[in-house]
Design a protein around this motif. Structure first.
Motif, PDB file in Angstrom:
ATOM      1  N   ARG A   1       0.861  -1.175   0.000  1.00  0.00           N
ATOM      2  CA  ARG A   1       0.000   0.000   0.000  1.00  0.00           C
ATOM      3  C   ARG A   1       0.898   1.226   0.000  1.00  0.00           C
ATOM      4  NH1 ARG A   1      -2.936  -3.410  -0.854  1.00  0.00           N
ATOM      5  NH2 ARG A   1      -4.323  -4.578   0.527  1.00  0.00           N
ATOM      6  N   PRO A   2       1.493   1.578  -1.146  1.00  0.00           N
ATOM      7  CA  PRO A   2       2.436   2.707  -1.133  1.00  0.00           C
ATOM      8  C   PRO A   2       1.734   4.017  -0.826  1.00  0.00           C
ATOM      9  CG  PRO A   2       2.491   1.508  -3.225  1.00  0.00           C
ATOM     10  CD  PRO A   2       1.335   1.007  -2.473  1.00  0.00           C
TER      11      PRO A   2
ATOM     12  N   ARG B   1      10.697  18.947   9.038  1.00  0.00           N
ATOM     13  CA  ARG B   1       9.701  18.035   8.474  1.00  0.00           C
ATOM     14  C   ARG B   1      10.386  17.050   7.551  1.00  0.00           C
ATOM     15  NH1 ARG B   1       4.913  17.462  10.553  1.00  0.00           N
ATOM     16  NH2 ARG B   1       3.741  17.368   8.609  1.00  0.00           N
ATOM     17  N   LEU B   2       9.903  15.808   7.577  1.00  0.00           N
ATOM     18  CA  LEU B   2      10.407  14.788   6.674  1.00  0.00           C
ATOM     19  C   LEU B   2       9.266  14.318   5.794  1.00  0.00           C
ATOM     20  CD1 LEU B   2      12.392  12.514   9.113  1.00  0.00           C
ATOM     21  CD2 LEU B   2      13.380  13.858   7.309  1.00  0.00           C
ATOM     22  N   GLN B   3       9.544  14.195   4.471  1.00  0.00           N
ATOM     23  CA  GLN B   3       8.560  13.622   3.568  1.00  0.00           C
ATOM     24  C   GLN B   3       9.033  12.208   3.254  1.00  0.00           C
ATOM     25  OE1 GLN B   3       8.518  14.964  -0.443  1.00  0.00           O
ATOM     26  NE2 GLN B   3       6.312  15.216  -0.452  1.00  0.00           N
ATOM     27  N   ILE B   4       8.146  11.238   3.428  1.00  0.00           N
ATOM     28  CA  ILE B   4       8.556   9.838   3.371  1.00  0.00           C
ATOM     29  C   ILE B   4       7.649   9.072   2.429  1.00  0.00           C
ATOM     30  CG2 ILE B   4       8.677   7.712   4.731  1.00  0.00           C
ATOM     31  CD1 ILE B   4       9.413   9.549   7.077  1.00  0.00           C
ATOM     32  N   HIS B   5       8.259   8.214   1.618  1.00  0.00           N
ATOM     33  CA  HIS B   5       7.474   7.276   0.825  1.00  0.00           C
ATOM     34  C   HIS B   5       7.528   5.929   1.530  1.00  0.00           C
ATOM     35  CE1 HIS B   5       6.627   4.372  -2.393  1.00  0.00           C
ATOM     36  NE2 HIS B   5       5.829   5.305  -2.849  1.00  0.00           N
TER      37      HIS B   5
ATOM     38  N   PHE C   1       9.372   4.035  -7.032  1.00  0.00           N
ATOM     39  CA  PHE C   1       9.576   4.182  -5.589  1.00  0.00           C
ATOM     40  C   PHE C   1       9.480   2.840  -4.869  1.00  0.00           C
ATOM     41  CE2 PHE C   1       8.059   8.150  -7.259  1.00  0.00           C
ATOM     42  CZ  PHE C   1       9.009   9.027  -6.791  1.00  0.00           C
ATOM     43  N   THR C   2       8.497   2.023  -5.299  1.00  0.00           N
ATOM     44  CA  THR C   2       8.397   0.712  -4.666  1.00  0.00           C
ATOM     45  C   THR C   2       9.611  -0.149  -5.027  1.00  0.00           C
ATOM     46  OG1 THR C   2       6.961   0.170  -6.494  1.00  0.00           O
ATOM     47  CG2 THR C   2       5.911   0.610  -4.418  1.00  0.00           C
ATOM     48  N   ARG C   3      10.133   0.042  -6.251  1.00  0.00           N
ATOM     49  CA  ARG C   3      11.330  -0.718  -6.612  1.00  0.00           C
ATOM     50  C   ARG C   3      12.520  -0.345  -5.749  1.00  0.00           C
ATOM     51  NH1 ARG C   3      10.059   0.502 -12.598  1.00  0.00           N
ATOM     52  NH2 ARG C   3       8.373  -0.981 -12.836  1.00  0.00           N
TER      53      ARG C   3
ATOM     54  N   THR D   1      18.103   9.166  -5.531  1.00  0.00           N
ATOM     55  CA  THR D   1      17.287   8.660  -6.640  1.00  0.00           C
ATOM     56  C   THR D   1      15.827   9.056  -6.463  1.00  0.00           C
ATOM     57  OG1 THR D   1      18.776   6.777  -6.626  1.00  0.00           O
ATOM     58  CG2 THR D   1      16.844   6.624  -8.020  1.00  0.00           C
ATOM     59  N   ALA D   2      15.285   8.852  -5.249  1.00  0.00           N
ATOM     60  CA  ALA D   2      13.878   9.169  -5.008  1.00  0.00           C
ATOM     61  C   ALA D   2      13.623  10.656  -5.197  1.00  0.00           C
ATOM     62  CB  ALA D   2      13.490   8.741  -3.596  1.00  0.00           C
ATOM     63  N   ARG D   3      14.540  11.462  -4.690  1.00  0.00           N
ATOM     64  CA  ARG D   3      14.385  12.920  -4.790  1.00  0.00           C
ATOM     65  C   ARG D   3      14.422  13.356  -6.254  1.00  0.00           C
ATOM     66  NH1 ARG D   3      12.103  16.498  -3.254  1.00  0.00           N
ATOM     67  NH2 ARG D   3      12.836  18.608  -3.398  1.00  0.00           N
ATOM     68  N   ALA D   4      15.391  12.798  -7.005  1.00  0.00           N
ATOM     69  CA  ALA D   4      15.510  13.187  -8.414  1.00  0.00           C
ATOM     70  C   ALA D   4      14.267  12.773  -9.184  1.00  0.00           C
ATOM     71  CB  ALA D   4      16.754  12.550  -9.018  1.00  0.00           C
ATOM     72  N   ALA D   5      13.724  11.578  -8.882  1.00  0.00           N
ATOM     73  CA  ALA D   5      12.526  11.121  -9.593  1.00  0.00           C
ATOM     74  C   ALA D   5      11.339  12.011  -9.257  1.00  0.00           C
ATOM     75  CB  ALA D   5      12.225   9.674  -9.218  1.00  0.00           C
ATOM     76  N   LEU D   6      11.236  12.437  -7.987  1.00  0.00           N
ATOM     77  CA  LEU D   6      10.126  13.324  -7.603  1.00  0.00           C
ATOM     78  C   LEU D   6      10.255  14.669  -8.278  1.00  0.00           C
ATOM     79  CD1 LEU D   6       9.267  13.150  -3.813  1.00  0.00           C
ATOM     80  CD2 LEU D   6       7.843  12.613  -5.760  1.00  0.00           C
TER      81      LEU D   6
END
Lengths: 159, 114, 95
Positions: free
Chosen positions: A89-90, A129-133, B35-37, B87-92
Motif C-alpha cells: 500500500r504505497p 519536516r520529513l517527507q517519506i514514501h 519508488f516501490t522498486r 534517486t527518489a528525490r531526483a525522480a520526484l
C-alpha cells in the motif's frame, strides 16, 4: 586540536588495516599521507561541529545495534511483500523531525531510508519536516509511534 | 567441533543472504513503480550484505581480511541511504508520481510519465 | 564450504541478471539507475565472495574500491541527468 588528534588516530588505524605490509618504508609513506590529509583538512576548514570524528560517543554502537535489529525486521516484512505484492500500500506521508541539530535530523532521515520499506524523499531542515514514501502500513504506524525518533534524540544527547 | 559449528552457521548466513538477494532482485522486477522498486532494492542493499559479510567474517576470524570486509559493510550501509534518497528525490523533482493504492483499491496502476 | 560459496555466488548472479533486466527495461531513466545501483552493490558482494572462493586475499581490495566508486558513479549520473552538467554549481535551497 582534539579533532586533529582524533582524525590522525582514525587515519592511522585505516592505513594499518588496509596496508597489511609492515615495513619501515610503508610506515614513512603512511605517516606522510596522514600528515598531508590532516593539513588539507585544516586548510579546507571542513573539520568542525558537523565533521567531528571525536563526537562519536558510546551511544553510537548501541544505536547501531538497535538499528540493525530494525533493519532485519523491516527486511522480513518487505520480503514477504515481494512474495505477495498484493500486500503493498504505497503512500507518501509527512512526519516531524524534532532533533535540534542538523546532524541529528540527517541521522534520522538516513535511518529511515536505511530501513527497507521507507525512503525519505525530502528533508526540510528549517521546519523539521520529513517527507517519506512508505511501502507498507505497518512501517507507517511504526514511524508514527515514534520509537526511532526517540532513539535518535537519545543518540543526539541534550543540546 | 567448534569449527564445524562455525562452518554451519556461516553457511546458513551465506545462504540466507543469497535468498534475500534473490528476493530483492525479484522485487526490483516485480513492483509497479520506481519508488516501490527502491524499497525492493533496499533489501539487497542492507540485509543481503549484512548476512553475507557476517558469514564470510565467521570463516576468516580476526584477520586483516575481516577488517576490510567490515569496512566494505560500513561503506555500503552508509552510502546506500544517500543513493536511495538521491534517486527518489531526483525522480520526484522530475515529476514522476508515485503509485498510491488504498486498501480497497486493488487495480494495478502504473506510472508512465517518463 | 566451497559448494555453499558457489551456491551464493550463483544466487548473486541471478540477482544481477534481474537488476540488469530492470535497468534495460526501464521504463524511466530512474528505474535504470535503481537497477544499476543494485547491480553495483551486488558486484561488491560478488567480488568479496570470489575472494574467499579463490583464496586470493588481495581481491578484497578490489571490492573495497568498487564499493566507493559505485556510490560516486550513482550520484554523478543522477547529477548529470538532473542538471545536464557535472560541473554545475550546487543548487540553492535545502534539497
Amino acid at each position: 586540536m582534539r579533532y586533529f588528534i582524533w582524525l590522525t588516530f582514525l587515519l592511522a588505524l585505516l592505513w594499518l588495516g588496509l596496508s597489511g605490509v609492515y615495513k619501515p618504508l610503508l610506515f614513512i609513506l603512511g605517516g606522510a599521507s596522514i600528515a598531508l590529509v590532516v593539513w588539507l583538512t585544516e586548510r579546507m576548514e571542513v573539520l568542525g561541529a558537523e565533521h567531528d570524528p571525536g563526537a562519536l560517543s558510546w551511544r553510537l554502537p548501541v544505536y547501531w545495534l538497535w538499528l540493525i535489529g530494525q533493519v532485519v525486521l523491516a527486511n522480513i516484512a518487505v520480503a514477504a511483500a515481494v512474495i505477495n505484492p498484493r500486500r503493498i500500500r504505497p503512500r507518501m506521508i509527512e512526519i516531524d523531525a524534532p532533533q535540534h541539530s542538523r546532524v541529528g535530523q540527517v541521522t534520522y532521515g538516513n535511518s529511515i531510508t536505511l530501513t527497507p520499506g521507507t525512503v525519505t524523499t525530502r528533508l526540510d531542515g528549517s521546519q523539521g519536516r520529513l517527507q517519506i514514501h512508505a511501502l507498507l502500513p505497518e512501517a507507517i504506524s511504526d514511524l508514527e509511534a515514534g520509537e526511532m525518533e526517540r532513539r535518535v534524540c537519545w543518540l543526539e544527547g541534550p543540546p | 567441533m567448534t569449527e564445524l559449528i562455525l562452518d554451519v552457521v556461516s553457511g546458513l548466513l551465506l545462504l540466507g543472504g543469497a535468498a534475500f538477494a534473490v528476493i530483492g532482485g525479484i522485487g526490483v522486477m516485480r513492483f509497479p513503480d520506481i519508488f516501490t522498486r527502491l524499497h525492493a532494492g533496499g533489501i539487497t542493499d542492507t540485509l543481503a550484505p549484512l548476512l553475507i559479510v557476517g558469514g564470510l567474517v565467521l570463516q576468516s576470524g580476526f584477520t586483516l581480511l575481516t577488517f576490510k570486509l567490515l569496512l566494505i559493510l560500513l561503506f555500503l550501509l552508509f552510502t546506500t541511504p544517500a543513493a536511495s534518497h538521491a534517486t527518489a528525490r531526483a525522480a520526484l523533482v522530475a515529476g514522476l508520481q508515485p503509485v498510491t493504492r488504498d486498501s480497497t483499491d486493488q487495480k494495478e496502476t502504473r506510472s508512465s510519465n517518463s | 564450504m566451497g559448494a555453499v560459496l558457489l551456491a551464493t555466488i550463483l544466487a548473486i548472479f541471478t540477482t544481477m541478471i534481474l537488476a540488469l533486466w530492470r535497468a534495460i527495461a526501464g521504463p524511466s531513466v530512474y528505474d535504470t539507475i535503481v537497477g544499476v545501483n543494485v547491480f553495483g552493490t551486488k558486484t561488491v558482494l560478488l567480488i568479496a565472495l570470489i575472494t574467499y572462493f579463490s583464496g586470493n586475499d588481495d581481491l578484497i581490495d578490489v571490492a573495497l574500491v568498487y564499493a566507493l566508486i559505485n556510490f560516486l558513479a550513482v550520484i554523478a549520473v543522477l547529477k548529470l541527468i538532473r542538471q545536464r552538467d557535472l560541473a554545475a554549481a550546487p543548487e540553492g535551497g535545502d534539497d
